[in-house]
Design a protein around this motif. Structure first.
Motif, short mmCIF file in Angstrom:
data_model
loop_
_atom_site.label_atom_id
_atom_site.label_comp_id
_atom_site.label_asym_id
_atom_site.label_seq_id
_atom_site.Cartn_x
_atom_site.Cartn_y
_atom_site.Cartn_z
N VAL A 75 0.86 -1.18 0.00
CA VAL A 75 0.00 0.00 0.00
C VAL A 75 0.90 1.24 0.00
O VAL A 75 1.80 1.36 0.82
CB VAL A 75 -0.94 0.02 1.22
CG1 VAL A 75 -1.74 1.31 1.25
CG2 VAL A 75 -1.85 -1.21 1.24
N ILE A 77 0.69 5.49 -0.11
CA ILE A 77 -0.08 6.73 -0.06
C ILE A 77 0.74 7.79 -0.78
O ILE A 77 1.92 7.98 -0.48
CB ILE A 77 -0.39 7.14 1.39
CG1 ILE A 77 -1.30 6.09 2.03
CG2 ILE A 77 -1.02 8.53 1.43
CD1 ILE A 77 -1.55 6.29 3.49
N GLU A 111 -1.87 -1.41 -3.94
CA GLU A 111 -2.89 -0.38 -3.76
C GLU A 111 -2.20 0.97 -3.65
O GLU A 111 -1.40 1.19 -2.75
CB GLU A 111 -3.70 -0.67 -2.49
CG GLU A 111 -4.86 0.26 -2.27
CD GLU A 111 -5.69 -0.14 -1.07
OE1 GLU A 111 -5.69 0.63 -0.09
OE2 GLU A 111 -6.32 -1.22 -1.11
N ARG A 113 -2.91 4.90 -3.14
CA ARG A 113 -3.93 5.84 -2.64
C ARG A 113 -3.44 7.26 -2.87
O ARG A 113 -2.48 7.70 -2.25
CB ARG A 113 -4.17 5.62 -1.16
CG ARG A 113 -4.70 4.26 -0.81
CD ARG A 113 -4.88 4.13 0.67
NE ARG A 113 -5.26 2.78 1.05
CZ ARG A 113 -5.31 2.35 2.30
NH1 ARG A 113 -5.01 3.17 3.30
NH2 ARG A 113 -5.67 1.11 2.55
N LYS A 115 -4.12 11.11 -2.42
CA LYS A 115 -4.88 11.96 -1.48
C LYS A 115 -5.75 12.96 -2.24
O LYS A 115 -5.27 13.79 -2.99
CB LYS A 115 -3.92 12.68 -0.54
CG LYS A 115 -4.65 13.33 0.61
CD LYS A 115 -3.73 13.60 1.76
CE LYS A 115 -4.57 14.08 2.93
NZ LYS A 115 -3.96 13.78 4.17
N ASP A 120 -9.88 11.61 2.46
CA ASP A 120 -10.21 10.63 1.42
C ASP A 120 -9.09 10.48 0.40
O ASP A 120 -8.24 11.36 0.25
CB ASP A 120 -11.50 11.05 0.70
CG ASP A 120 -12.70 11.01 1.62
OD1 ASP A 120 -12.78 10.10 2.46
OD2 ASP A 120 -13.55 11.92 1.51
N TYR A 121 -9.20 9.37 -0.33
CA TYR A 121 -8.20 9.03 -1.34
C TYR A 121 -8.89 8.52 -2.60
O TYR A 121 -9.98 7.95 -2.52
CB TYR A 121 -7.25 7.94 -0.81
CG TYR A 121 -6.51 8.35 0.42
CD1 TYR A 121 -5.27 8.97 0.33
CD2 TYR A 121 -7.04 8.12 1.69
CE1 TYR A 121 -4.59 9.37 1.46
CE2 TYR A 121 -6.36 8.51 2.83
CZ TYR A 121 -5.14 9.13 2.71
OH TYR A 121 -4.46 9.52 3.84
N THR A 123 -8.28 5.60 -5.04
CA THR A 123 -7.51 4.36 -4.93
C THR A 123 -7.36 3.70 -6.31
O THR A 123 -8.33 3.56 -7.04
CB THR A 123 -8.18 3.39 -3.95
OG1 THR A 123 -8.29 4.04 -2.67
CG2 THR A 123 -7.37 2.12 -3.80
#
Length: 129
Positions: A75, A77, A111, A113, A115, A120-121, A123
């Motif tokens: 994952v 971000i 995954e 993500r 921003k 919230d993201y 994805t």
């Protein structure tokens, strides 16, 4: 002669007030939120996957600065940092586009993500084989 001295004084003051430090006062970096992402759903190990990322800036001086990435196993971000250069900017709020490159040496499900606001993201799920 007095007029000449006044004009020279004004010219000197104008040059002194626009020093090198003032140029840095008109540069700012801040987070920008992603508005949309266009990505394939799969890829191949060790090959770059190009992902189109659209993000909003608050005025016409805003451009892409850099990606800020935080990773936890499969994952990731991703945040966009926008760079604002200029003291006089148009007051529109344009959407900018930048290419995000993803590559990995390990197969699996990933995954990403992006921003899109404070909580919230957007994805993207990628299958890497």
């Amino acid at each position: 002669m007095k007029k000449y001295i006044i004009i020279m004084s004004v010219f000197l003051l104008a040059n002194i007030s626009c020093s090198e430090n003032d140029k840095n006062d008109c540069i700012e970096n801040k987070l920008a939120y992603v508005t949309s992402v266009d990505s394939p759903s799969s890829g191949v190990i060790n090959e770059i996957i190009n992902i189109e990322v659209n993000f909003g800036v608050s005025n016409g001086c805003g451009q892409f600065g850099e990606f800020i990435e935080t990773e936890n196993r499969n994952v990731k971000i991703i945040e966009v940092k926008a760079r604002y250069e200029g003291c006089v900017c148009t007051q529109d709020a344009p959407i900018r586009t930048v290419n995000y490159e993803f590559a990995t040496q390990t197969s699996g499900d990933y995954e990403l993500r992006f921003k899109s606001n404070d909580t919230d993201y957007i994805t993207v799920n990628l299958l890497i084989e």
